[in-house]
Write a protein that holds these residues in place. Structure first.
Motif, PDB file in Angstrom:
ATOM      1  N   GLU A 124     -18.798 -27.792  -3.374  1.00  0.00           N
ATOM      2  CA  GLU A 124     -18.063 -28.810  -2.605  1.00  0.00           C
ATOM      3  C   GLU A 124     -17.683 -28.282  -1.223  1.00  0.00           C
ATOM      4  O   GLU A 124     -17.856 -28.970  -0.218  1.00  0.00           O
ATOM      5  CB  GLU A 124     -16.779 -29.217  -3.343  1.00  0.00           C
ATOM      6  N   VAL A 125     -17.168 -27.058  -1.184  1.00  0.00           N
ATOM      7  CA  VAL A 125     -16.758 -26.446   0.082  1.00  0.00           C
ATOM      8  C   VAL A 125     -17.973 -26.262   0.990  1.00  0.00           C
ATOM      9  O   VAL A 125     -17.911 -26.522   2.192  1.00  0.00           O
ATOM     10  CB  VAL A 125     -16.023 -25.104  -0.159  1.00  0.00           C
ATOM     11  N   TYR A 126     -19.098 -25.843   0.414  1.00  0.00           N
ATOM     12  CA  TYR A 126     -20.321 -25.677   1.215  1.00  0.00           C
ATOM     13  C   TYR A 126     -20.714 -27.002   1.868  1.00  0.00           C
ATOM     14  O   TYR A 126     -20.986 -27.057   3.066  1.00  0.00           O
ATOM     15  CB  TYR A 126     -21.482 -25.147   0.350  1.00  0.00           C
ATOM     16  N   GLU A 127     -20.767 -28.071   1.083  1.00  0.00           N
ATOM     17  CA  GLU A 127     -21.184 -29.380   1.607  1.00  0.00           C
ATOM     18  C   GLU A 127     -20.236 -29.879   2.694  1.00  0.00           C
ATOM     19  O   GLU A 127     -20.661 -30.401   3.710  1.00  0.00           O
ATOM     20  CB  GLU A 127     -21.252 -30.414   0.474  1.00  0.00           C
ATOM     21  N   LYS A 128     -18.948 -29.658   2.478  1.00  0.00           N
ATOM     22  CA  LYS A 128     -17.940 -30.184   3.403  1.00  0.00           C
ATOM     23  C   LYS A 128     -17.761 -29.320   4.647  1.00  0.00           C
ATOM     24  O   LYS A 128     -17.630 -29.830   5.755  1.00  0.00           O
ATOM     25  CB  LYS A 128     -16.605 -30.309   2.658  1.00  0.00           C
ATOM     26  N   GLU A 129     -17.763 -27.986   4.479  1.00  0.00           N
ATOM     27  CA  GLU A 129     -17.394 -27.100   5.584  1.00  0.00           C
ATOM     28  C   GLU A 129     -18.550 -26.327   6.210  1.00  0.00           C
ATOM     29  O   GLU A 129     -18.580 -26.140   7.425  1.00  0.00           O
ATOM     30  CB  GLU A 129     -16.321 -26.111   5.126  1.00  0.00           C
ATOM     31  N   THR A 130     -19.489 -25.853   5.399  1.00  0.00           N
ATOM     32  CA  THR A 130     -20.546 -24.985   5.930  1.00  0.00           C
ATOM     33  C   THR A 130     -21.779 -25.759   6.377  1.00  0.00           C
ATOM     34  O   THR A 130     -22.311 -25.508   7.460  1.00  0.00           O
ATOM     35  CB  THR A 130     -20.945 -23.916   4.889  1.00  0.00           C
ATOM     36  N   LYS A 131     -22.233 -26.688   5.578  1.00  0.00           N
ATOM     37  CA  LYS A 131     -23.465 -27.416   5.911  1.00  0.00           C
ATOM     38  C   LYS A 131     -23.404 -28.116   7.278  1.00  0.00           C
ATOM     39  O   LYS A 131     -24.422 -28.168   7.980  1.00  0.00           O
ATOM     40  CB  LYS A 131     -23.803 -28.412   4.798  1.00  0.00           C
ATOM     41  N   PRO A 132     -22.254 -28.637   7.716  1.00  0.00           N
ATOM     42  CA  PRO A 132     -22.194 -29.250   9.053  1.00  0.00           C
ATOM     43  C   PRO A 132     -22.565 -28.300  10.199  1.00  0.00           C
ATOM     44  O   PRO A 132     -22.895 -28.763  11.295  1.00  0.00           O
ATOM     45  CB  PRO A 132     -20.732 -29.708   9.168  1.00  0.00           C
ATOM     46  N   LEU A 133     -22.554 -26.995   9.957  1.00  0.00           N
ATOM     47  CA  LEU A 133     -22.981 -26.041  10.984  1.00  0.00           C
ATOM     48  C   LEU A 133     -24.417 -26.314  11.432  1.00  0.00           C
ATOM     49  O   LEU A 133     -24.765 -26.078  12.595  1.00  0.00           O
ATOM     50  CB  LEU A 133     -22.901 -24.608  10.452  1.00  0.00           C
ATOM     51  N   LEU A 134     -25.237 -26.804  10.519  1.00  0.00           N
ATOM     52  CA  LEU A 134     -26.648 -27.039  10.828  1.00  0.00           C
ATOM     53  C   LEU A 134     -26.826 -28.027  11.975  1.00  0.00           C
ATOM     54  O   LEU A 134     -27.817 -27.965  12.702  1.00  0.00           O
ATOM     55  CB  LEU A 134     -27.390 -27.534   9.582  1.00  0.00           C
ATOM     56  N   VAL A 184     -17.345 -24.804  11.106  1.00  0.00           N
ATOM     57  CA  VAL A 184     -17.495 -25.073  12.535  1.00  0.00           C
ATOM     58  C   VAL A 184     -16.447 -24.326  13.351  1.00  0.00           C
ATOM     59  O   VAL A 184     -16.749 -23.778  14.416  1.00  0.00           O
ATOM     60  CB  VAL A 184     -17.447 -26.597  12.803  1.00  0.00           C
ATOM     61  N   SER A 185     -15.234 -24.252  12.848  1.00  0.00           N
ATOM     62  CA  SER A 185     -14.166 -23.547  13.550  1.00  0.00           C
ATOM     63  C   SER A 185     -14.522 -22.078  13.732  1.00  0.00           C
ATOM     64  O   SER A 185     -14.371 -21.516  14.824  1.00  0.00           O
ATOM     65  CB  SER A 185     -12.858 -23.692  12.772  1.00  0.00           C
ATOM     66  N   GLN A 186     -15.017 -21.432  12.684  1.00  0.00           N
ATOM     67  CA  GLN A 186     -15.420 -20.029  12.784  1.00  0.00           C
ATOM     68  C   GLN A 186     -16.561 -19.873  13.788  1.00  0.00           C
ATOM     69  O   GLN A 186     -16.605 -18.895  14.529  1.00  0.00           O
ATOM     70  CB  GLN A 186     -15.856 -19.479  11.427  1.00  0.00           C
ATOM     71  N   TRP A 187     -17.481 -20.829  13.810  1.00  0.00           N
ATOM     72  CA  TRP A 187     -18.596 -20.739  14.756  1.00  0.00           C
ATOM     73  C   TRP A 187     -18.102 -20.767  16.200  1.00  0.00           C
ATOM     74  O   TRP A 187     -18.575 -19.997  17.033  1.00  0.00           O
ATOM     75  CB  TRP A 187     -19.631 -21.835  14.542  1.00  0.00           C
ATOM     76  N   HIS A 188     -17.142 -21.620  16.500  1.00  0.00           N
ATOM     77  CA  HIS A 188     -16.641 -21.708  17.872  1.00  0.00           C
ATOM     78  C   HIS A 188     -16.005 -20.384  18.314  1.00  0.00           C
ATOM     79  O   HIS A 188     -16.168 -19.973  19.469  1.00  0.00           O
ATOM     80  CB  HIS A 188     -15.669 -22.875  18.029  1.00  0.00           C
ATOM     81  N   ILE A 189     -15.351 -19.700  17.403  1.00  0.00           N
ATOM     82  CA  ILE A 189     -14.765 -18.398  17.720  1.00  0.00           C
ATOM     83  C   ILE A 189     -15.881 -17.348  17.839  1.00  0.00           C
ATOM     84  O   ILE A 189     -15.944 -16.582  18.799  1.00  0.00           O
ATOM     85  CB  ILE A 189     -13.744 -17.972  16.643  1.00  0.00           C
ATOM     86  N   LEU A 190     -16.771 -17.345  16.890  1.00  0.00           N
ATOM     87  CA  LEU A 190     -17.830 -16.344  16.807  1.00  0.00           C
ATOM     88  C   LEU A 190     -18.866 -16.482  17.920  1.00  0.00           C
ATOM     89  O   LEU A 190     -19.462 -15.488  18.346  1.00  0.00           O
ATOM     90  CB  LEU A 190     -18.515 -16.483  15.448  1.00  0.00           C
ATOM     91  N   SER A 211     -28.571 -12.497  17.007  1.00  0.00           N
ATOM     92  CA  SER A 211     -28.288 -12.733  15.593  1.00  0.00           C
ATOM     93  C   SER A 211     -29.254 -13.708  14.951  1.00  0.00           C
ATOM     94  O   SER A 211     -29.787 -14.614  15.599  1.00  0.00           O
ATOM     95  CB  SER A 211     -26.868 -13.271  15.435  1.00  0.00           C
ATOM     96  N   LEU A 212     -29.408 -13.517  13.657  1.00  0.00           N
ATOM     97  CA  LEU A 212     -30.134 -14.428  12.786  1.00  0.00           C
ATOM     98  C   LEU A 212     -29.109 -14.918  11.776  1.00  0.00           C
ATOM     99  O   LEU A 212     -28.414 -14.103  11.159  1.00  0.00           O
ATOM    100  CB  LEU A 212     -31.278 -13.710  12.074  1.00  0.00           C
ATOM    101  N   LEU A 213     -29.008 -16.215  11.613  1.00  0.00           N
ATOM    102  CA  LEU A 213     -27.984 -16.797  10.758  1.00  0.00           C
ATOM    103  C   LEU A 213     -28.605 -17.356   9.486  1.00  0.00           C
ATOM    104  O   LEU A 213     -29.504 -18.202   9.553  1.00  0.00           O
ATOM    105  CB  LEU A 213     -27.246 -17.895  11.531  1.00  0.00           C
ATOM    106  N   LEU A 214     -28.137 -16.870   8.339  1.00  0.00           N
ATOM    107  CA  LEU A 214     -28.581 -17.375   7.038  1.00  0.00           C
ATOM    108  C   LEU A 214     -27.542 -18.365   6.532  1.00  0.00           C
ATOM    109  O   LEU A 214     -26.379 -17.998   6.358  1.00  0.00           O
ATOM    110  CB  LEU A 214     -28.726 -16.218   6.042  1.00  0.00           C
ATOM    111  N   ILE A 215     -27.984 -19.612   6.327  1.00  0.00           N
ATOM    112  CA  ILE A 215     -27.077 -20.638   5.806  1.00  0.00           C
ATOM    113  C   ILE A 215     -27.715 -21.242   4.561  1.00  0.00           C
ATOM    114  O   ILE A 215     -28.911 -21.543   4.549  1.00  0.00           O
ATOM    115  CB  ILE A 215     -26.815 -21.755   6.841  1.00  0.00           C
ATOM    116  N   GLY A 216     -26.915 -21.427   3.545  1.00  0.00           N
ATOM    117  CA  GLY A 216     -27.404 -22.050   2.321  1.00  0.00           C
ATOM    118  C   GLY A 216     -26.273 -22.184   1.330  1.00  0.00           C
ATOM    119  O   GLY A 216     -25.243 -21.518   1.440  1.00  0.00           O
ATOM    120  N   ALA A 217     -26.483 -23.037   0.366  1.00  0.00           N
ATOM    121  CA  ALA A 217     -25.496 -23.248  -0.696  1.00  0.00           C
ATOM    122  C   ALA A 217     -25.339 -21.958  -1.502  1.00  0.00           C
ATOM    123  O   ALA A 217     -26.197 -21.071  -1.446  1.00  0.00           O
ATOM    124  CB  ALA A 217     -25.947 -24.396  -1.600  1.00  0.00           C
ATOM    125  N   PRO A 218     -24.258 -21.837  -2.242  1.00  0.00           N
ATOM    126  CA  PRO A 218     -24.105 -20.675  -3.114  1.00  0.00           C
ATOM    127  C   PRO A 218     -25.336 -20.529  -4.019  1.00  0.00           C
ATOM    128  O   PRO A 218     -25.832 -21.517  -4.568  1.00  0.00           O
ATOM    129  CB  PRO A 218     -22.858 -21.015  -3.942  1.00  0.00           C
TER     130      PRO A 218
END
Length: 190
Positions: free
Chosen positions: A151-161, A99-105, A5-12
């Protein structure tokens, strides 16, 4: 077998969907967009109602529903021959979102590279989202929802990095032209 997989992460508004769609047209790449998948579900179904409830507020759909929908969809596209796990790269756009979704995925996917599509000026992203709201009639792109999604991106998604080693993380300025962003995505691939 884990999906390469290739993972694309970024703000909305950072162009994850644009890049995912472009990559999905290239043989050997399969684009998975959680947003597109959720929007394709009937709004009258239980999953569709849940998606509308959360997305209209700028919130993430609960992890269990998201992962369950992903697994069902992947089984379907593999059976149909649209995604060939041994040959194709799976381009993840909008999943995992936390992060929770990543641990499952992580039990199903092997992330080769993480592309962080970042923008030094948030007003550019906001303008993109406002434009998308009017052209695509997106209910999840109102002004209030846009701010909540940031806000959700900064709090929940960005920590994936922080979960991936530096050699797999590629920082890309998403304000460049789409072909320039694409060139940077393809560069480290064999």
């Amino acid at each position: 077998m884990k999906y390469n997989s290739l993972l694309l992460i970024g703000a909305p508004g950072s162009g994850k969907g644009t890049q995912g769609k472009i990559l999905g047209t290239i043989p050997g790449f399969f684009h998975f967009s959680s947003g597109e998948l959720f929007r394709s579900v009937s709004a009258q179904s239980p999953v569709g109602k849940t998606f509308l409830e959360y997305s209209s507020k700028g919130l993430l759909v609960p992890d269990e529903i998201t992962i369950q929908l992903f697994c069902s969809y992947m089984e379907k596209v593999i059976t149909e021959g649209r995604f060939r796990p041994k040959l194709d790269y799976l381009v993840l756009d909008g999943l995992p979102r936390n992060v929770s979704q990543w641990h499952i995925l992580s039990e199903q996917v092997e992330v080769l590279y993480v592309y962080h599509l970042h923008c030094p000026d948030r007003s550019i992203l906001e303008a993109r989202l406002r434009g998308r709201a009017s052209s695509d009639h997106r209910v999840d792109d109102t002004e209030e929802v846009i701010q909540k999604r940031f806000e959700v991106y900064e709090k929940e998604t960005k920590p994936l990095l922080e979960l991936f080693p530096a050699e797999r993380l590629k920082e890309i300025d998403c304000t460049k032209m789409p072909y320039q962003v694409l060139r940077q995505i393809l560069e480290p691939l064999p």
